[in-house]
Enzyme design. Structure first.
Site, PDB file in Angstrom:
ATOM      1  N   TYR A 208     -53.789  21.537  60.668  1.00 58.89           N
ATOM      2  CA  TYR A 208     -54.815  22.067  61.583  1.00 58.89           C
ATOM      3  C   TYR A 208     -54.632  21.564  63.022  1.00 58.89           C
ATOM      4  O   TYR A 208     -55.520  21.764  63.853  1.00 58.89           O
ATOM      5  CB  TYR A 208     -56.208  21.673  61.070  1.00 58.89           C
ATOM      6  CG  TYR A 208     -56.527  22.259  59.708  1.00 58.89           C
ATOM      7  CD1 TYR A 208     -57.136  23.511  59.583  1.00 58.89           C
ATOM      8  CD2 TYR A 208     -56.203  21.583  58.532  1.00 58.89           C
ATOM      9  CE1 TYR A 208     -57.416  24.052  58.342  1.00 58.89           C
ATOM     10  CE2 TYR A 208     -56.474  22.112  57.282  1.00 58.89           C
ATOM     11  CZ  TYR A 208     -57.081  23.343  57.193  1.00 58.89           C
ATOM     12  OH  TYR A 208     -57.346  23.890  55.961  1.00 58.89           O
TER      13      TYR A 208
ATOM     14  N   HIS B  79     -56.382   9.927  63.159  1.00 60.77           N
ATOM     15  CA  HIS B  79     -56.939   9.308  61.964  1.00 60.77           C
ATOM     16  C   HIS B  79     -55.872   8.526  61.197  1.00 60.77           C
ATOM     17  O   HIS B  79     -56.132   7.474  60.658  1.00 60.77           O
ATOM     18  CB  HIS B  79     -57.535  10.403  61.080  1.00 60.77           C
ATOM     19  CG  HIS B  79     -56.609  11.571  60.850  1.00 60.77           C
ATOM     20  ND1 HIS B  79     -55.959  12.210  61.885  1.00 60.77           N
ATOM     21  CD2 HIS B  79     -56.180  12.192  59.721  1.00 60.77           C
ATOM     22  CE1 HIS B  79     -55.202  13.174  61.392  1.00 60.77           C
ATOM     23  NE2 HIS B  79     -55.310  13.176  60.083  1.00 60.77           N
ATOM     24  N   ARG B  80     -54.643   9.041  61.170  1.00 58.99           N
ATOM     25  CA  ARG B  80     -53.564   8.365  60.434  1.00 58.99           C
ATOM     26  C   ARG B  80     -53.189   7.062  61.142  1.00 58.99           C
ATOM     27  O   ARG B  80     -52.993   6.026  60.500  1.00 58.99           O
ATOM     28  CB  ARG B  80     -52.358   9.312  60.323  1.00 58.99           C
ATOM     29  CG  ARG B  80     -51.268   8.837  59.363  1.00 58.99           C
ATOM     30  CD  ARG B  80     -50.430   9.980  58.850  1.00 58.99           C
ATOM     31  NE  ARG B  80     -51.227  10.890  58.058  1.00 58.99           N
ATOM     32  CZ  ARG B  80     -51.655  12.085  58.475  1.00 58.99           C
ATOM     33  NH1 ARG B  80     -51.330  12.539  59.660  1.00 58.99           N
ATOM     34  NH2 ARG B  80     -52.419  12.826  57.699  1.00 58.99           N
TER      35      ARG B  80
ATOM     36  N   THR C 123     -46.043  10.949  49.228  1.00 62.33           N
ATOM     37  CA  THR C 123     -46.432  12.224  49.826  1.00 62.33           C
ATOM     38  C   THR C 123     -45.275  13.207  49.787  1.00 62.33           C
ATOM     39  O   THR C 123     -44.118  12.802  49.869  1.00 62.33           O
ATOM     40  CB  THR C 123     -46.922  12.067  51.278  1.00 62.33           C
ATOM     41  OG1 THR C 123     -47.256  13.358  51.797  1.00 62.33           O
ATOM     42  CG2 THR C 123     -45.884  11.438  52.176  1.00 62.33           C
TER      43      THR C 123
ATOM     44  N   LYS D 165     -46.521  14.326  57.370  1.00 64.78           N
ATOM     45  CA  LYS D 165     -47.013  12.961  57.174  1.00 64.78           C
ATOM     46  C   LYS D 165     -45.863  11.959  57.198  1.00 64.78           C
ATOM     47  O   LYS D 165     -45.964  10.899  57.813  1.00 64.78           O
ATOM     48  CB  LYS D 165     -47.733  12.844  55.824  1.00 64.78           C
ATOM     49  CG  LYS D 165     -49.059  13.556  55.720  1.00 64.78           C
ATOM     50  CD  LYS D 165     -49.673  13.211  54.362  1.00 64.78           C
ATOM     51  CE  LYS D 165     -50.933  13.976  54.065  1.00 64.78           C
ATOM     52  NZ  LYS D 165     -51.467  13.651  52.732  1.00 64.78           N
TER      53      LYS D 165
ATOM     54  N   PRO E 104     -43.919  16.744  54.753  1.00 66.45           N
ATOM     55  CA  PRO E 104     -42.961  16.244  55.740  1.00 66.45           C
ATOM     56  C   PRO E 104     -43.622  15.833  57.059  1.00 66.45           C
ATOM     57  O   PRO E 104     -43.132  14.929  57.749  1.00 66.45           O
ATOM     58  CB  PRO E 104     -42.004  17.418  55.979  1.00 66.45           C
ATOM     59  CG  PRO E 104     -42.447  18.534  55.099  1.00 66.45           C
ATOM     60  CD  PRO E 104     -43.681  18.135  54.377  1.00 66.45           C
TER      61      PRO E 104
ATOM     62  N   ASP F 213     -54.410  10.348  51.608  1.00 63.33           N
ATOM     63  CA  ASP F 213     -55.168  11.578  51.377  1.00 63.33           C
ATOM     64  C   ASP F 213     -56.002  11.806  52.628  1.00 63.33           C
ATOM     65  O   ASP F 213     -56.687  10.899  53.104  1.00 63.33           O
ATOM     66  CB  ASP F 213     -56.053  11.510  50.135  1.00 63.33           C
ATOM     67  CG  ASP F 213     -56.435  12.927  49.694  1.00 63.33           C
ATOM     68  OD1 ASP F 213     -55.520  13.698  49.319  1.00 63.33           O
ATOM     69  OD2 ASP F 213     -57.620  13.288  49.756  1.00 63.33           O
ATOM     70  N   SER F 214     -55.882  12.995  53.179  1.00 68.60           N
ATOM     71  CA  SER F 214     -56.505  13.242  54.474  1.00 68.60           C
ATOM     72  C   SER F 214     -57.031  14.660  54.528  1.00 68.60           C
ATOM     73  O   SER F 214     -56.761  15.483  53.650  1.00 68.60           O
ATOM     74  CB  SER F 214     -55.485  12.990  55.590  1.00 68.60           C
ATOM     75  OG  SER F 214     -54.240  13.565  55.276  1.00 68.60           O
TER      76      SER F 214
HETATM   77  P1  ITT Z   1     -49.516  15.121  49.871  1.00 66.93           P
HETATM   78  O1  ITT Z   1     -50.697  15.257  48.920  1.00 66.93           O
HETATM   79  O2  ITT Z   1     -48.207  15.328  49.201  1.00 66.93           O
HETATM   80  O3  ITT Z   1     -49.584  13.862  50.679  1.00 66.93           O
HETATM   81  P2  ITT Z   1     -50.850  17.278  51.277  1.00 66.93           P
HETATM   82  O4  ITT Z   1     -50.559  18.045  52.538  1.00 66.93           O
HETATM   83  O5  ITT Z   1     -51.222  18.076  50.049  1.00 66.93           O
HETATM   84  O6  ITT Z   1     -49.601  16.329  50.965  1.00 66.93           O
HETATM   85  P3  ITT Z   1     -53.522  16.192  51.374  1.00 66.93           P
HETATM   86  O7  ITT Z   1     -53.891  16.635  50.013  1.00 66.93           O
HETATM   87  O8  ITT Z   1     -53.943  14.827  51.831  1.00 66.93           O
HETATM   88  O9  ITT Z   1     -51.949  16.205  51.597  1.00 66.93           O
HETATM   89  O10 ITT Z   1     -54.072  17.285  52.385  1.00 66.93           O
HETATM   90  C1  ITT Z   1     -54.124  16.996  53.726  1.00 66.93           C
HETATM   91  C2  ITT Z   1     -54.268  18.272  54.509  1.00 66.93           C
HETATM   92  O11 ITT Z   1     -55.199  18.030  55.589  1.00 66.93           O
HETATM   93  C3  ITT Z   1     -52.938  18.652  55.170  1.00 66.93           C
HETATM   94  O12 ITT Z   1     -52.165  19.504  54.353  1.00 66.93           O
HETATM   95  C4  ITT Z   1     -53.427  19.321  56.452  1.00 66.93           C
HETATM   96  O13 ITT Z   1     -53.791  20.649  56.191  1.00 66.93           O
HETATM   97  C5  ITT Z   1     -54.689  18.526  56.790  1.00 66.93           C
HETATM   98  N1  ITT Z   1     -54.329  17.369  57.658  1.00 66.93           N
HETATM   99  C6  ITT Z   1     -54.321  16.053  57.323  1.00 66.93           C
HETATM  100  N2  ITT Z   1     -53.889  15.298  58.355  1.00 66.93           N
HETATM  101  C7  ITT Z   1     -53.605  16.147  59.352  1.00 66.93           C
HETATM  102  C8  ITT Z   1     -53.097  15.993  60.657  1.00 66.93           C
HETATM  103  O14 ITT Z   1     -52.755  14.807  61.146  1.00 66.93           O
HETATM  104  N3  ITT Z   1     -52.932  17.088  61.408  1.00 66.93           N
HETATM  105  C9  ITT Z   1     -53.255  18.306  60.923  1.00 66.93           C
HETATM  106  N4  ITT Z   1     -53.714  18.558  59.703  1.00 66.93           N
HETATM  107  C10 ITT Z   1     -53.890  17.483  58.908  1.00 66.93           C
END
Ligand code: ITT
Length: 195
Positions: A150, A176-177, A7, A12, A10, A67-68
């Site tokens: 968010y 969720h994580r 990832t 995450k 930061p 992926d979240s």
């Molecule tokens: P990587 O792909 O490098 O891991 P990313 O931010 O692009 O980073 P994702 O494609 O999985 O990751 O997108 C996840 C998005 O969903 C993230 O950027 C947030 O906007 C939202 N998100 C996921 N988990 C979250 C959390 O715990 N709190 C708030 N927003 C979250």
């Protein structure tokens, strides 16, 4: 056993550092110049797989990806897999939050859920998955400055405060994580030969 954490987010990385303590496992942050997966999949599983396999193949050994995203019922599940780039490529969390509030203006149904899919890949690209979700509601304005993405808009069911108003430990009771990491522990340790 060393595992690359695939990832570039930061927020995450910080959560993984405090949530994932498995016996015999050391998580290594992805190198800054690691290639970025295009994330063209239509599911969290497809994108998590893409990210983990790319890193495991590039650097050899094991890699884990997250992926979240946020699924909002009144928006038919959007932004979903496009949560990071809801307002377009390169948009900030503030801009994405504003767009979500705008698209939900007037909506009485504020129900939503965060979803997290973890993928563990070996160097041959063989993948194992785990999933966690967190149900909640979307507010009418941003509240709190903690977390990322968010978080200031999302209140988990049973709470009155948003994730943005919680400490990391408080968020992890619902997130969720945290749920995905819990679900991953058994199958991933077995896959790694550590169970
Ligand atoms: P990587 O792909 O490098 O891991 P990313 O931010 O692009 O980073 P994702 O494609 O999985 O990751 O997108 C996840 C998005 O969903 C993230 O950027 C947030 O906007 C939202 N998100 C996921 N988990 C979250 C959390 O715990 N709190 C708030 N927003 C979250």
């Amino acid at each position: 056993m060393r595992i690359w954490l695939a990832t570039h987010n930061p927020g995450k990385v910080k959560e993984f550092r405090s949530l994932l303590h498995w016996p015999g496992v050391e998580l290594l942050p992805a190198p800054a110049d690691a290639p970025e997966a295009p994330e063209t999949g239509e599911t969290f599983e497809a994108n998590a797989c893409e990210k983990a396999v790319l890193l495991a193949r590039t650097y050899g050994g094991w890699a884990m990806a997250d992926d979240s995203g946020l699924e909002v019922d009144a928006l038919g599940g959007a932004p979903g897999v496009r949560s990071a780039r809801y307002g377009g490529e390169g948009t900030t969390s503030l801009e994405n939050n504003a767009l979500l509030l705008q698209n939900l203006s007037g909506a009485a149904n504020r129900r939503a859920r965060f979803v997290c899919v973890l993928a563990l890949s070996d160097r041959e690209g063989r993948t194992t998955f785990a999933r966690g979700t967190c149900e909640g509601t979307i507010g009418f304005e941003r509240k709190g400055a903690a977390g990322f993405g968010y978080d200031p808009l999302f209140t988990p069911l049973g709470e009155t405060r948003t994730f943005g108003e919680m400490t990391e430990t408080e968020k992890s009771r619902y997130s969720h994580r945290a749920q995905a990491i819990l679900a991953a522990r058994g199958p991933f340790l077995e896959r790694l030969g550590l169970a």
